[in-house]
Design an enzyme around this catalytic site. Structure first.
Site, PDB file in Angstrom:
ATOM      1  N   GLY A   1       6.151  42.583 -14.538  1.00  0.00           N
ATOM      2  CA  GLY A   1       7.397  43.084 -15.125  1.00  0.00           C
ATOM      3  C   GLY A   1       7.244  44.208 -16.126  1.00  0.00           C
ATOM      4  O   GLY A   1       8.133  44.431 -16.947  1.00  0.00           O
ATOM      5  N   THR A   2       6.135  44.972 -16.038  1.00  0.00           N
ATOM      6  CA  THR A   2       6.014  46.080 -16.996  1.00  0.00           C
ATOM      7  C   THR A   2       7.070  47.151 -16.710  1.00  0.00           C
ATOM      8  O   THR A   2       7.550  47.806 -17.646  1.00  0.00           O
ATOM      9  CB  THR A   2       4.601  46.698 -16.984  1.00  0.00           C
ATOM     10  N   ASN A   3       7.434  47.330 -15.457  1.00  0.00           N
ATOM     11  CA  ASN A   3       8.498  48.305 -15.156  1.00  0.00           C
ATOM     12  C   ASN A   3       9.852  47.814 -15.648  1.00  0.00           C
ATOM     13  O   ASN A   3      10.650  48.596 -16.173  1.00  0.00           O
ATOM     14  CB  ASN A   3       8.537  48.614 -13.657  1.00  0.00           C
TER      15      ASN A   3
ATOM     16  N   MET B   1       8.318  42.099  -4.411  1.00  0.00           N
ATOM     17  CA  MET B   1       7.371  42.169  -3.300  1.00  0.00           C
ATOM     18  C   MET B   1       7.861  41.532  -1.997  1.00  0.00           C
ATOM     19  O   MET B   1       7.067  41.289  -1.096  1.00  0.00           O
ATOM     20  CB  MET B   1       6.023  41.545  -3.722  1.00  0.00           C
TER      21      MET B   1
ATOM     22  N   ILE C   1      10.577  42.006   1.336  1.00  0.00           N
ATOM     23  CA  ILE C   1      11.435  42.994   2.000  1.00  0.00           C
ATOM     24  C   ILE C   1      12.869  42.473   1.972  1.00  0.00           C
ATOM     25  O   ILE C   1      13.113  41.291   2.248  1.00  0.00           O
ATOM     26  CB  ILE C   1      10.948  43.202   3.447  1.00  0.00           C
ATOM     27  N   LEU C   2      13.800  43.340   1.623  1.00  0.00           N
ATOM     28  CA  LEU C   2      15.213  42.925   1.584  1.00  0.00           C
ATOM     29  C   LEU C   2      15.839  43.080   2.968  1.00  0.00           C
ATOM     30  O   LEU C   2      15.635  44.088   3.640  1.00  0.00           O
ATOM     31  CB  LEU C   2      15.975  43.764   0.566  1.00  0.00           C
TER      32      LEU C   2
ATOM     33  N   ASN D   1      13.724  51.716  -5.559  1.00  0.00           N
ATOM     34  CA  ASN D   1      12.397  51.092  -5.609  1.00  0.00           C
ATOM     35  C   ASN D   1      11.397  52.044  -6.242  1.00  0.00           C
ATOM     36  O   ASN D   1      11.530  53.262  -6.130  1.00  0.00           O
ATOM     37  CB  ASN D   1      11.946  50.758  -4.178  1.00  0.00           C
TER      38      ASN D   1
ATOM     39  N   HIS E   1       7.301  52.838  -6.076  1.00  0.00           N
ATOM     40  CA  HIS E   1       6.158  52.534  -5.206  1.00  0.00           C
ATOM     41  C   HIS E   1       4.934  53.338  -5.668  1.00  0.00           C
ATOM     42  O   HIS E   1       5.054  54.518  -5.979  1.00  0.00           O
ATOM     43  CB  HIS E   1       6.511  52.896  -3.755  1.00  0.00           C
TER      44      HIS E   1
HETATM   45  C1  GRF Z   1       4.111  48.484  -9.576  1.00  0.00           C
HETATM   46  O1  GRF Z   1       2.919  49.217  -9.471  1.00  0.00           O
HETATM   47  C2  GRF Z   1       5.062  48.833  -8.459  1.00  0.00           C
HETATM   48  O2  GRF Z   1       4.948  50.149  -8.026  1.00  0.00           O
HETATM   49  C3  GRF Z   1       4.592  47.915  -7.364  1.00  0.00           C
HETATM   50  O3  GRF Z   1       4.300  46.703  -8.043  1.00  0.00           O
HETATM   51  C4  GRF Z   1       3.903  47.002  -9.377  1.00  0.00           C
HETATM   52  C5  GRF Z   1       4.756  46.160 -10.297  1.00  0.00           C
HETATM   53  O4  GRF Z   1       4.285  46.142 -11.604  1.00  0.00           O
HETATM   54  N1  GRF Z   1       5.589  47.784  -6.331  1.00  0.00           N
HETATM   55  P1  GRF Z   1       5.116  45.412 -12.760  1.00  0.00           P
HETATM   56  O5  GRF Z   1       5.442  44.005 -12.312  1.00  0.00           O
HETATM   57  O6  GRF Z   1       6.333  46.241 -13.049  1.00  0.00           O
HETATM   58  O7  GRF Z   1       4.177  45.404 -13.934  1.00  0.00           O
END
Ligand code: GRF
Length: 179
Positions: free
Chosen positions: A10-12, A80, A82-83, A97, A99
């Site tokens: 969940g860093t994003n 992770m 697929i929808l 998304n 990626h």
């Molecule tokens: C990211 O590198 C994203 O591109 C990929 O999964 C990772 C998720 O990282 N699909 P986080 O959970 O947001 O840390």
């Protein structure tokens, strides 16, 4: 209002929260995803495949829940699964998304390892709208990340994530403004 789907650390998601974007709800396909803990102050829920008769039923339940929270824009931040169309039809052209490659190069769940294994000189980040195929759909933002000598999956992924953390909030902000 934004809904975020997560499966991992969940860093994003955290960068969206830190940017004070209007995140209204967070959902996961995994009840024990560490990302969910980052959303403990928000409506959050998990939708495990094992609890539903089919993937489409799970996706319908997840879309119902998100819309009940007022979500109009969905961000996949390390989600992770697929929808299915059952989900995507509910948010037409409003699912984003992030990626870890320069799409259309290296789609799929192991993009960082695949880029290293292929000896790619540069990796990258793509933020794109989601359609019914895997890691396709119109590209919103893209940035290169050079591969360095001695890079491992971990070191390369860490540098890719630094770029993700800049690009994802920027793309989401742009989508919100454009709407
Ligand atoms: C990211 O590198 C994203 O591109 C990929 O999964 C990772 C998720 O990282 N699909 P986080 O959970 O947001 O840390």
């Amino acid at each position: 209002m934004i809904g975020v789907l997560v499966s991992g650390t969940g860093t994003n998601l955290q960068t969206l929260l830190d940017a004070e974007l209007p995140v209204r709800a967070v959902a996961s396909n995994k009840a024990d995803a560490p990302a969910l803990a980052r959303a403990s102050h928000l409506p959050n829920a998990s939708f495990e495949l094992a609890d539903y008769a089919s993937r489409a039923e799970r996706d319908t339940a997840m879309a119902d829940w998100l819309q009940a929270q007022g979500v109009e824009l969905v961000v996949l931040a390390g989600y992770m699964h697929i929808l299915t169309p059952a989900f995507l039809e509910r948010f037409p052209a409003r699912v984003v998304n992030v990626h870890p490659s320069l799409l259309p190069e290296f789609p799929g769940a192991h993009a960082v390892a695949d880029q290293l294994a292929a000896g790619a000189a540069e990796a990258g980040v793509t933020v794109h709208l989601v359609d019914e195929d895997v890691d396709t759909g119109p590209i919103l933002l893209q940035e290169r990340v050079p591969v360095q000598a001695g890079d491992t999956v971990e070191t390369l992924h860490a540098r890719i994530k630094e770029v993700e953390h800049r690009l994802l909030p920027a793309a989401v902000e742009e989508l919100l403004c454009a709407h």
